[in-house]
Design a protein around this motif. Structure first.
Motif, PDB file in Angstrom:
ATOM      1  N   ILE A   1      -6.726   3.999   3.376  1.00  0.00           N
ATOM      2  CA  ILE A   1      -7.925   3.966   2.535  1.00  0.00           C
ATOM      3  C   ILE A   1      -7.950   2.746   1.628  1.00  0.00           C
ATOM      4  CG2 ILE A   1      -9.059   5.128   0.583  1.00  0.00           C
ATOM      5  CD1 ILE A   1      -8.244   7.802   1.886  1.00  0.00           C
ATOM      6  N   ASP A   2      -6.782   2.410   1.065  1.00  0.00           N
ATOM      7  CA  ASP A   2      -6.732   1.323   0.078  1.00  0.00           C
ATOM      8  C   ASP A   2      -6.171   0.018   0.656  1.00  0.00           C
ATOM      9  OD1 ASP A   2      -7.459   0.651  -2.506  1.00  0.00           O
ATOM     10  OD2 ASP A   2      -5.452   0.947  -3.321  1.00  0.00           O
ATOM     11  N   PHE A   3      -5.847   0.032   1.946  1.00  0.00           N
ATOM     12  CA  PHE A   3      -5.178  -1.123   2.550  1.00  0.00           C
ATOM     13  C   PHE A   3      -5.989  -2.412   2.411  1.00  0.00           C
ATOM     14  CE2 PHE A   3      -4.818  -3.910   6.277  1.00  0.00           C
ATOM     15  CZ  PHE A   3      -3.498  -4.310   6.168  1.00  0.00           C
ATOM     16  N   PHE A   4      -7.268  -2.380   2.707  1.00  0.00           N
ATOM     17  CA  PHE A   4      -8.048  -3.616   2.747  1.00  0.00           C
ATOM     18  C   PHE A   4      -8.278  -4.196   1.356  1.00  0.00           C
ATOM     19  CE2 PHE A   4      -8.997  -1.517   6.759  1.00  0.00           C
ATOM     20  CZ  PHE A   4      -8.694  -2.545   7.650  1.00  0.00           C
ATOM     21  N   ASN A   5      -8.394  -3.324   0.347  1.00  0.00           N
ATOM     22  CA  ASN A   5      -8.455  -3.819  -1.029  1.00  0.00           C
ATOM     23  C   ASN A   5      -7.135  -4.483  -1.419  1.00  0.00           C
ATOM     24  OD1 ASN A   5     -11.090  -2.992  -1.511  1.00  0.00           O
ATOM     25  ND2 ASN A   5     -10.465  -0.989  -2.282  1.00  0.00           N
ATOM     26  N   ASN A   6      -6.038  -3.865  -1.010  1.00  0.00           N
ATOM     27  CA  ASN A   6      -4.727  -4.440  -1.297  1.00  0.00           C
ATOM     28  C   ASN A   6      -4.517  -5.748  -0.533  1.00  0.00           C
ATOM     29  OD1 ASN A   6      -4.149  -2.237  -2.937  1.00  0.00           O
ATOM     30  ND2 ASN A   6      -3.163  -1.095  -1.278  1.00  0.00           N
ATOM     31  N   LEU A   7      -5.030  -5.807   0.674  1.00  0.00           N
ATOM     32  CA  LEU A   7      -4.928  -7.035   1.469  1.00  0.00           C
ATOM     33  C   LEU A   7      -5.627  -8.193   0.762  1.00  0.00           C
ATOM     34  CD1 LEU A   7      -4.197  -8.655   3.975  1.00  0.00           C
ATOM     35  CD2 LEU A   7      -6.239  -7.708   5.101  1.00  0.00           C
ATOM     36  N   GLN A   8      -6.790  -7.930   0.210  1.00  0.00           N
ATOM     37  CA  GLN A   8      -7.509  -8.992  -0.494  1.00  0.00           C
ATOM     38  C   GLN A   8      -6.729  -9.456  -1.713  1.00  0.00           C
ATOM     39  OE1 GLN A   8     -10.430 -10.482   0.671  1.00  0.00           O
ATOM     40  NE2 GLN A   8      -9.736 -11.960  -0.870  1.00  0.00           N
ATOM     41  N   LYS A   9      -6.090  -8.525  -2.396  1.00  0.00           N
ATOM     42  CA  LYS A   9      -5.279  -8.903  -3.558  1.00  0.00           C
ATOM     43  C   LYS A   9      -4.110  -9.781  -3.136  1.00  0.00           C
ATOM     44  CE  LYS A   9      -2.800  -7.049  -7.545  1.00  0.00           C
ATOM     45  NZ  LYS A   9      -2.447  -5.837  -8.327  1.00  0.00           N
ATOM     46  N   VAL A  10      -3.470  -9.431  -2.025  1.00  0.00           N
ATOM     47  CA  VAL A  10      -2.356 -10.239  -1.519  1.00  0.00           C
ATOM     48  C   VAL A  10      -2.845 -11.619  -1.103  1.00  0.00           C
ATOM     49  CG1 VAL A  10      -0.687 -10.467   0.359  1.00  0.00           C
ATOM     50  CG2 VAL A  10      -0.947  -8.279  -0.804  1.00  0.00           C
ATOM     51  N   ILE A  11      -3.977 -11.674  -0.416  1.00  0.00           N
ATOM     52  CA  ILE A  11      -4.536 -12.958   0.021  1.00  0.00           C
ATOM     53  C   ILE A  11      -4.837 -13.846  -1.176  1.00  0.00           C
ATOM     54  CG2 ILE A  11      -6.570 -14.035   1.060  1.00  0.00           C
ATOM     55  CD1 ILE A  11      -6.612 -11.679   3.045  1.00  0.00           C
ATOM     56  N   ASP A  12      -5.340 -13.244  -2.236  1.00  0.00           N
ATOM     57  CA  ASP A  12      -5.686 -14.017  -3.437  1.00  0.00           C
ATOM     58  C   ASP A  12      -4.449 -14.462  -4.221  1.00  0.00           C
ATOM     59  OD1 ASP A  12      -8.343 -13.685  -2.838  1.00  0.00           O
ATOM     60  OD2 ASP A  12      -8.644 -11.985  -4.195  1.00  0.00           O
ATOM     61  N   ASN A  13      -3.312 -13.843  -3.944  1.00  0.00           N
ATOM     62  CA  ASN A  13      -2.081 -14.154  -4.689  1.00  0.00           C
ATOM     63  C   ASN A  13      -0.900 -14.308  -3.714  1.00  0.00           C
ATOM     64  OD1 ASN A  13      -2.981 -13.496  -7.711  1.00  0.00           O
ATOM     65  ND2 ASN A  13      -3.746 -11.866  -6.381  1.00  0.00           N
ATOM     66  N   LYS A  14      -1.110 -15.085  -2.665  1.00  0.00           N
ATOM     67  CA  LYS A  14      -0.125 -15.157  -1.575  1.00  0.00           C
ATOM     68  C   LYS A  14       1.265 -15.537  -2.047  1.00  0.00           C
ATOM     69  CE  LYS A  14      -3.304 -16.554   2.134  1.00  0.00           C
ATOM     70  NZ  LYS A  14      -4.400 -17.161   1.376  1.00  0.00           N
ATOM     71  N   GLU A  15       1.363 -16.592  -2.848  1.00  0.00           N
ATOM     72  CA  GLU A  15       2.686 -17.105  -3.198  1.00  0.00           C
ATOM     73  C   GLU A  15       3.446 -16.171  -4.132  1.00  0.00           C
ATOM     74  OE1 GLU A  15       2.956 -21.112  -4.359  1.00  0.00           O
ATOM     75  OE2 GLU A  15       2.025 -21.893  -2.542  1.00  0.00           O
ATOM     76  N   THR A  16       2.729 -15.459  -5.000  1.00  0.00           N
ATOM     77  CA  THR A  16       3.421 -14.581  -5.953  1.00  0.00           C
ATOM     78  C   THR A  16       3.657 -13.183  -5.402  1.00  0.00           C
ATOM     79  OG1 THR A  16       1.308 -13.994  -6.997  1.00  0.00           O
ATOM     80  CG2 THR A  16       2.545 -15.829  -7.956  1.00  0.00           C
TER      81      THR A  16
ATOM     82  N   SER B   1       0.819  -1.205   0.000  1.00  0.00           N
ATOM     83  CA  SER B   1       0.000   0.000   0.000  1.00  0.00           C
ATOM     84  C   SER B   1       0.855   1.258   0.000  1.00  0.00           C
ATOM     85  CB  SER B   1      -0.940  -0.002   1.213  1.00  0.00           C
ATOM     86  OG  SER B   1      -1.819  -1.112   1.174  1.00  0.00           O
ATOM     87  N   PHE B   2       1.973   1.235   0.735  1.00  0.00           N
ATOM     88  CA  PHE B   2       2.887   2.373   0.724  1.00  0.00           C
ATOM     89  C   PHE B   2       3.467   2.584  -0.676  1.00  0.00           C
ATOM     90  CE2 PHE B   2       2.744   2.490   5.263  1.00  0.00           C
ATOM     91  CZ  PHE B   2       3.165   3.761   5.607  1.00  0.00           C
ATOM     92  N   LEU B   3       3.919   1.495  -1.270  1.00  0.00           N
ATOM     93  CA  LEU B   3       4.524   1.603  -2.595  1.00  0.00           C
ATOM     94  C   LEU B   3       3.502   2.066  -3.630  1.00  0.00           C
ATOM     95  CD1 LEU B   3       6.701  -1.648  -2.576  1.00  0.00           C
ATOM     96  CD2 LEU B   3       7.432   0.702  -2.127  1.00  0.00           C
ATOM     97  N   LYS B   4       2.261   1.647  -3.446  1.00  0.00           N
ATOM     98  CA  LYS B   4       1.216   2.004  -4.402  1.00  0.00           C
ATOM     99  C   LYS B   4       0.915   3.501  -4.383  1.00  0.00           C
ATOM    100  CE  LYS B   4      -3.206   0.331  -6.148  1.00  0.00           C
ATOM    101  NZ  LYS B   4      -4.364  -0.563  -5.908  1.00  0.00           N
ATOM    102  N   VAL B   5       1.080   4.143  -3.228  1.00  0.00           N
ATOM    103  CA  VAL B   5       0.861   5.591  -3.167  1.00  0.00           C
ATOM    104  C   VAL B   5       2.141   6.358  -3.494  1.00  0.00           C
ATOM    105  CG1 VAL B   5      -0.984   5.342  -1.477  1.00  0.00           C
ATOM    106  CG2 VAL B   5       1.357   5.800  -0.682  1.00  0.00           C
ATOM    107  N   GLY B   6       3.190   5.605  -3.857  1.00  0.00           N
ATOM    108  CA  GLY B   6       4.417   6.233  -4.317  1.00  0.00           C
ATOM    109  C   GLY B   6       5.401   6.589  -3.228  1.00  0.00           C
ATOM    110  N   GLU B   7       5.279   5.943  -2.074  1.00  0.00           N
ATOM    111  CA  GLU B   7       6.184   6.241  -0.967  1.00  0.00           C
ATOM    112  C   GLU B   7       6.975   4.994  -0.580  1.00  0.00           C
ATOM    113  OE1 GLU B   7       8.405   8.171   1.001  1.00  0.00           O
ATOM    114  OE2 GLU B   7       6.651   9.433   0.554  1.00  0.00           O
TER     115      GLU B   7
ATOM    116  N   ASP C   1      -2.742   8.148   5.992  1.00  0.00           N
ATOM    117  CA  ASP C   1      -4.202   8.126   5.814  1.00  0.00           C
ATOM    118  C   ASP C   1      -4.574   7.596   4.431  1.00  0.00           C
ATOM    119  OD1 ASP C   1      -4.568   9.125   8.346  1.00  0.00           O
ATOM    120  OD2 ASP C   1      -4.789  11.215   7.704  1.00  0.00           O
ATOM    121  N   GLU C   2      -3.811   7.999   3.433  1.00  0.00           N
ATOM    122  CA  GLU C   2      -4.053   7.506   2.073  1.00  0.00           C
ATOM    123  C   GLU C   2      -3.761   6.016   1.986  1.00  0.00           C
ATOM    124  OE1 GLU C   2      -2.674   8.520  -2.551  1.00  0.00           O
ATOM    125  OE2 GLU C   2      -1.793   9.604  -0.858  1.00  0.00           O
ATOM    126  N   VAL C   3      -2.732   5.573   2.672  1.00  0.00           N
ATOM    127  CA  VAL C   3      -2.394   4.151   2.715  1.00  0.00           C
ATOM    128  C   VAL C   3      -3.548   3.348   3.304  1.00  0.00           C
ATOM    129  CG1 VAL C   3      -0.926   2.434   3.862  1.00  0.00           C
ATOM    130  CG2 VAL C   3       0.107   4.442   2.781  1.00  0.00           C
TER     131      VAL C   3
END
Length: 331
Positions: A241-256, A169-175, A237-239
Motif C-alpha cells: 500500500i505504501d511502497f510507491f510513496n516510499n519509493l518516491q521518497k527514496v528516489i528524492d533522497n538516493k544518496e542519503t 516499507s517493511f521497516l516502516k510497518v514494523g517488520e 499487503d500493508e507493505v
C-alpha cells in the motif's frame, strides 16, 4: 526507537560486557570514551584523534554490537549524574531515519544511511584514484574515470531504489526484513563503463524474489523459516500500500537513503573492474603500474578509511571535545 520508562527500566538491569568494560574504565578520566555500533571504529578512530584534543592512547573504544545496544548503553550511562563530566562520544548510523531517537550533543548521527556511504562519495573516489592508481587530477584519465564513476553510480542508485524502498516499507510497518537474502549480483552488473540491470526491481518481482528465498529456507529446514514466511505473508499487503510513496521518497533522497552495504557493493565492483581493465590495458591511456589495492579484504573499512568522506557535521561534533574539562569523577 522510542525511549520509554520500560526501556529505561530494562536497560538499567543490563549486565552487558560493554557496560562491565565501561565500569572498569571510568577511572581513566583523562580519556574520551567512544561507543560504536560495531566495526565503525575503523572509520572514526583516526578522525577522533585528528579533530579532538585526545591522542590515540587516550581514546577508549567500545563496540556495542548494534545500534539498539548502543542506545541502551547511552541511556544507562546518561542516567548516572556522576558520569556527566566524563568525556564520552556515541556514534550512530542514521539508517533509514525511521526511529525516534532522543539524544544530547554527545551523540553523532550520520547524515547518510551509514558510514559505508562516506566511502562511495565522489570526493572519496577521487582521493582513491590519485593515491592507488597514481593518476594526477590534470590527466585526461582522471576526468574519464571520475566521470564514469559518477555516471555509473547514478545509474546504480536508480536501479536499486525500488529495493531500498521495499526494505524501507517493511521497516516502516514494523517488520524486520532479512536484507542478506537479496543478492545484488542477481539484480545488477557493474562495469566501469556500464551498469546493466539483470532482473526486474518492480514491487511484484521483489516480492516474488524474497518469498522464494523464504520458502527455500523452509525446504532446507532453516531455523525460524516458517515463522519468517508467516510474518512476511501477514504484512506484505500493508507493505504494498505504501511502497510507491516510499519509493518516491527514496528516489528524492538516493544518496542519503541508500543502504550502506549496497553503496559499498557498488564501490567494490567498480574498482574490481577498474583493476581488470587497467591490467588488460584497455581503459586508461596507458597501463597504471603499482595498483595493489585490496578491494575484497574483510578489513575494507580500515583499508579505505583514509579516502572516505569526513563530513562537516562530524568535524564540528569532534571539535567540541578539544576544550572539554577533564575533571575527576567521584565513583
Amino acid at each position: 526507537m522510542a525511549i520509554t520508562k520500560e526501556f529505561m527500566k530494562n536497560s538499567l538491569k543490563d549486565k552487558s560486557v560493554t557496560w562491565t568494560e565501561f565500569l572498569k574504565n571510568v577511572k581513566h578520566t583523562n580519556s574520551i570514551h567512544c561507543f560504536f555500533e560495531g566495526e565503525d571504529a575503523k572509520y572514526y578512530l583516526d578522525r577522533v584523534e585528528d579533530y579532538t584534543s585526545y591522542p590515540l592512547s587516550d581514546i577508549t573504544v567500545y563496540s556495542c554490537d548494534g545500534k539498539r545496544n548502543l542506545l541502551k548503553l547511552y541511556k544507562k550511562i546518561s542516567s548516572y549524574e556522576k558520569y556527566n563530566a566524563l568525556s564520552k562520544a556515541f556514534f550512530v548510523d542514521k539508517d533509514y531515519g525511521l526511529e525516534t531517537i532522543e539524544v544530547d550533543d554527545n551523540v553523532y548521527i550520520t547524515p547518510y544511511y551509514s558510514i559505508e556511504n562516506f566511502y562511495v562519495h565522489k570526493s572519496s573516489f577521487k582521493r582513491l584514484i590519485i593515491k592507488e592508481f597514481g593518476i594526477h587530477t590534470f590527466d585526461d584519465d582522471f576526468k574519464k574515470v571520475t566521470e564514469d564513476f559518477s555516471s555509473q553510480y547514478k545509474e546504480f542508485l536508480n536501479i536499486i531504489s525500488p529495493l531500498n524502498a521495499f526494505i524501507y516499507s517493511f521497516l516502516k510497518v514494523g517488520e524486520e526484513i532479512m536484507i542478506d537474502k537479496f543478492r545484488l549480483g542477481d539484480f545488477i552488473d557493474i562495469k566501469v563503463d556500464n551498469v546493466t540491470k539483470l532482473k526486474d526491481t518492480g514491487f511484484d518481482s521483489l516480492k516474488a524474489y524474497y518469498k522464494e528465498k523464504l520458502e527455500r529456507d523452509i525446504t532446507r529446514r532453516r531455523p525460524h523459516a516458517e515463522t519468517n514466511l508467516n510474518k512476511f505473508n501477514a504484512v506484505i499487503d500493508e507493505v504494498e500500500i505504501d511502497f510507491f510513496n516510499n519509493l518516491q521518497k527514496v528516489i528524492d533522497n538516493k544518496e542519503t537513503l541508500t543502504h550502506g552495504k549496497m553503496a559499498m557493493f557498488f564501490l567494490i565492483k567498480f574498482i574490481e573492474d577498474l583493476k581488470l581493465v587497467n591490467k588488460k590495458s584497455n581503459y586508461f591511456s596507458r597501463k597504471r603500474q603499482g595498483v595493489y589495492i585490496d578491494i575484497q579484504s574483510n578489513n575494507i573499512l580500515s583499508n579505505l578509511s583514509q579516502y572516505a568522506l569526513t563530513t562537516d557535521c562530524l568535524i564540528l561534533f569532534l571539535k567540541k571535545y578539544q576544550h572539554v574539562a577533564k575533571e575527576e569523577i567521584m565513583i
